[in-house]
Design a protein around this motif. Structure first.
Motif, PDB file in Angstrom:
ATOM      1  N   UNK A  69     -16.378  28.860   7.639  1.00 29.79           N
ATOM      2  CA  UNK A  69     -15.496  29.173   6.509  1.00 29.79           C
ATOM      3  C   UNK A  69     -14.767  27.924   6.034  1.00 29.79           C
ATOM      4  N   UNK A  70     -14.585  27.842   4.743  1.00 29.37           N
ATOM      5  CA  UNK A  70     -13.821  26.740   4.164  1.00 29.37           C
ATOM      6  C   UNK A  70     -12.330  26.998   4.376  1.00 29.37           C
ATOM      7  N   UNK A  71     -11.506  25.962   4.237  1.00 28.94           N
ATOM      8  CA  UNK A  71     -10.060  26.197   4.311  1.00 28.94           C
ATOM      9  C   UNK A  71      -9.598  27.234   3.290  1.00 28.94           C
ATOM     10  N   UNK A  72     -10.220  27.218   2.099  1.00 29.02           N
ATOM     11  CA  UNK A  72      -9.853  28.197   1.074  1.00 29.02           C
ATOM     12  C   UNK A  72     -10.206  29.612   1.513  1.00 29.02           C
ATOM     13  N   UNK A  73     -11.351  29.776   2.192  1.00 31.39           N
ATOM     14  CA  UNK A  73     -11.748  31.101   2.681  1.00 31.39           C
ATOM     15  C   UNK A  73     -10.782  31.597   3.748  1.00 31.39           C
ATOM     16  N   UNK A  74     -10.342  30.693   4.616  1.00 31.93           N
ATOM     17  CA  UNK A  74      -9.378  31.093   5.648  1.00 31.93           C
ATOM     18  C   UNK A  74      -8.023  31.431   5.028  1.00 31.93           C
ATOM     19  N   UNK A  75      -7.622  30.670   4.019  1.00 32.91           N
ATOM     20  CA  UNK A  75      -6.369  30.971   3.320  1.00 32.91           C
ATOM     21  C   UNK A  75      -6.477  32.313   2.608  1.00 32.91           C
ATOM     22  N   UNK A  76      -7.637  32.584   1.999  1.00 32.25           N
ATOM     23  CA  UNK A  76      -7.842  33.859   1.310  1.00 32.25           C
ATOM     24  C   UNK A  76      -7.754  35.022   2.290  1.00 32.25           C
ATOM     25  N   UNK A  77      -8.293  34.847   3.496  1.00 31.96           N
ATOM     26  CA  UNK A  77      -8.211  35.904   4.508  1.00 31.96           C
ATOM     27  C   UNK A  77      -6.757  36.164   4.884  1.00 31.96           C
ATOM     28  N   UNK A  78      -5.984  35.097   5.048  1.00 39.32           N
ATOM     29  CA  UNK A  78      -4.562  35.271   5.365  1.00 39.32           C
ATOM     30  C   UNK A  78      -3.817  35.940   4.212  1.00 39.32           C
ATOM     31  N   UNK A  79      -4.142  35.562   2.973  1.00 42.06           N
ATOM     32  CA  UNK A  79      -3.521  36.212   1.818  1.00 42.06           C
ATOM     33  C   UNK A  79      -3.899  37.686   1.754  1.00 42.06           C
ATOM     34  N   UNK A  80      -5.148  37.985   2.078  1.00 47.65           N
ATOM     35  CA  UNK A  80      -5.618  39.377   2.085  1.00 47.65           C
ATOM     36  C   UNK A  80      -4.753  40.213   3.043  1.00 47.65           C
ATOM     37  N   UNK A  81      -4.526  39.698   4.236  1.00 49.67           N
ATOM     38  CA  UNK A  81      -3.681  40.414   5.199  1.00 49.67           C
ATOM     39  C   UNK A  81      -2.235  40.459   4.729  1.00 49.67           C
ATOM     40  N   UNK A  82      -1.779  39.393   4.078  1.00 49.54           N
ATOM     41  CA  UNK A  82      -0.417  39.384   3.543  1.00 49.54           C
ATOM     42  C   UNK A  82      -0.262  40.421   2.433  1.00 49.54           C
ATOM     43  N   UNK A  83      -1.279  40.573   1.597  1.00 47.94           N
ATOM     44  CA  UNK A  83      -1.228  41.582   0.530  1.00 47.94           C
ATOM     45  C   UNK A  83      -1.140  42.989   1.123  1.00 47.94           C
ATOM     46  N   UNK A  84      -1.777  43.215   2.258  1.00 44.08           N
ATOM     47  CA  UNK A  84      -1.645  44.511   2.932  1.00 44.08           C
ATOM     48  C   UNK A  84      -0.200  44.719   3.365  1.00 44.08           C
ATOM     49  N   UNK A  85       0.392  43.681   3.944  1.00 43.90           N
ATOM     50  CA  UNK A  85       1.791  43.755   4.364  1.00 43.90           C
ATOM     51  C   UNK A  85       2.696  44.068   3.174  1.00 43.90           C
TER      52      UNK A  85
END
Length: 171
Positions: free
Chosen positions: A54-70
């Motif tokens: 995964x690219x750094x952007x993909x990892x950041x997107x995954x973290x944002x995805x979980x943050x959006x759930x929060x």
């Protein structure tokens, strides 16, 4: 558990600021060729070691995805608190026993808890999607991240210079 290497500042290439009107150029970085030719490709972006699949952007997107759930859970609980106290209590009990670190796992567990919980999970999914598409300020994120990096770099460099100049003056 994921790990990432932290390189000392001396390991990073230095890109000097360019005068306006000149085209940006960067040192070449090895990239995977798209064909079986043995030619070396020149990328226009920095190579980031240690990220594997995964690219750094993909990892950041995954973290944002979980943050959006929060964020969606916070929005839904605030809504429920004012108009459906019973559902609010059920969701709060579920939150106390389930982690929100993985947003999809949280929603999947919530859906399977009961039919009442399923409707709460569907509401969270709906709010998560709407918040991401309509309310999250992507341009503001980029601006704030850039500002934070620049301010932090300046502060760290200033603190280092002050510490080393103070230590040198004591010698």
């Amino acid at each position: 558990m994921e790990s990432s290497a932290v390189l000392p500042l001396s390991q990073f290439p230095y890109f000097s600021p360019l005068k306006s009107g000149r085209k940006k150029t960067y040192p070449s970085w090895p990239c995977r060729p798209r064909s079986f030719q043995s030619t070396r490709l020149h990328c226009q972006k920095m190579y980031v070691a240690g990220f594997g699949e995964a690219s750094p952007e993909a990892k950041a997107a995954k973290n944002l995805h979980n943050f959006f759930t929060y964020i969606a859970v916070r929005i839904v609980t605030a809504q429920l608190q004012s108009y459906n106290p019973e559902a609010y209590e059920e969701l709060m009990e579920f939150l106390n026993s389930h982690s929100l670190n993985d947003g999809d796992k949280f929603c999947a567990s919530l859906m399977r808890e009961s039919s009442r919980h399923k409707s709460l999970a569907l509401r969270i999914l709906e709010v998560r999607s709407a918040y991401c598409k309509n309310d999250f300020e992507w341009d503001n994120l980029k601006r704030l991240a850039d500002k934070m990096v620049n301010e932090s770099n300046t502060r760290l460099m200033r603190d280092y210079v002050l510490e080393t100049s103070h230590a040198d003056s004591e010698k």
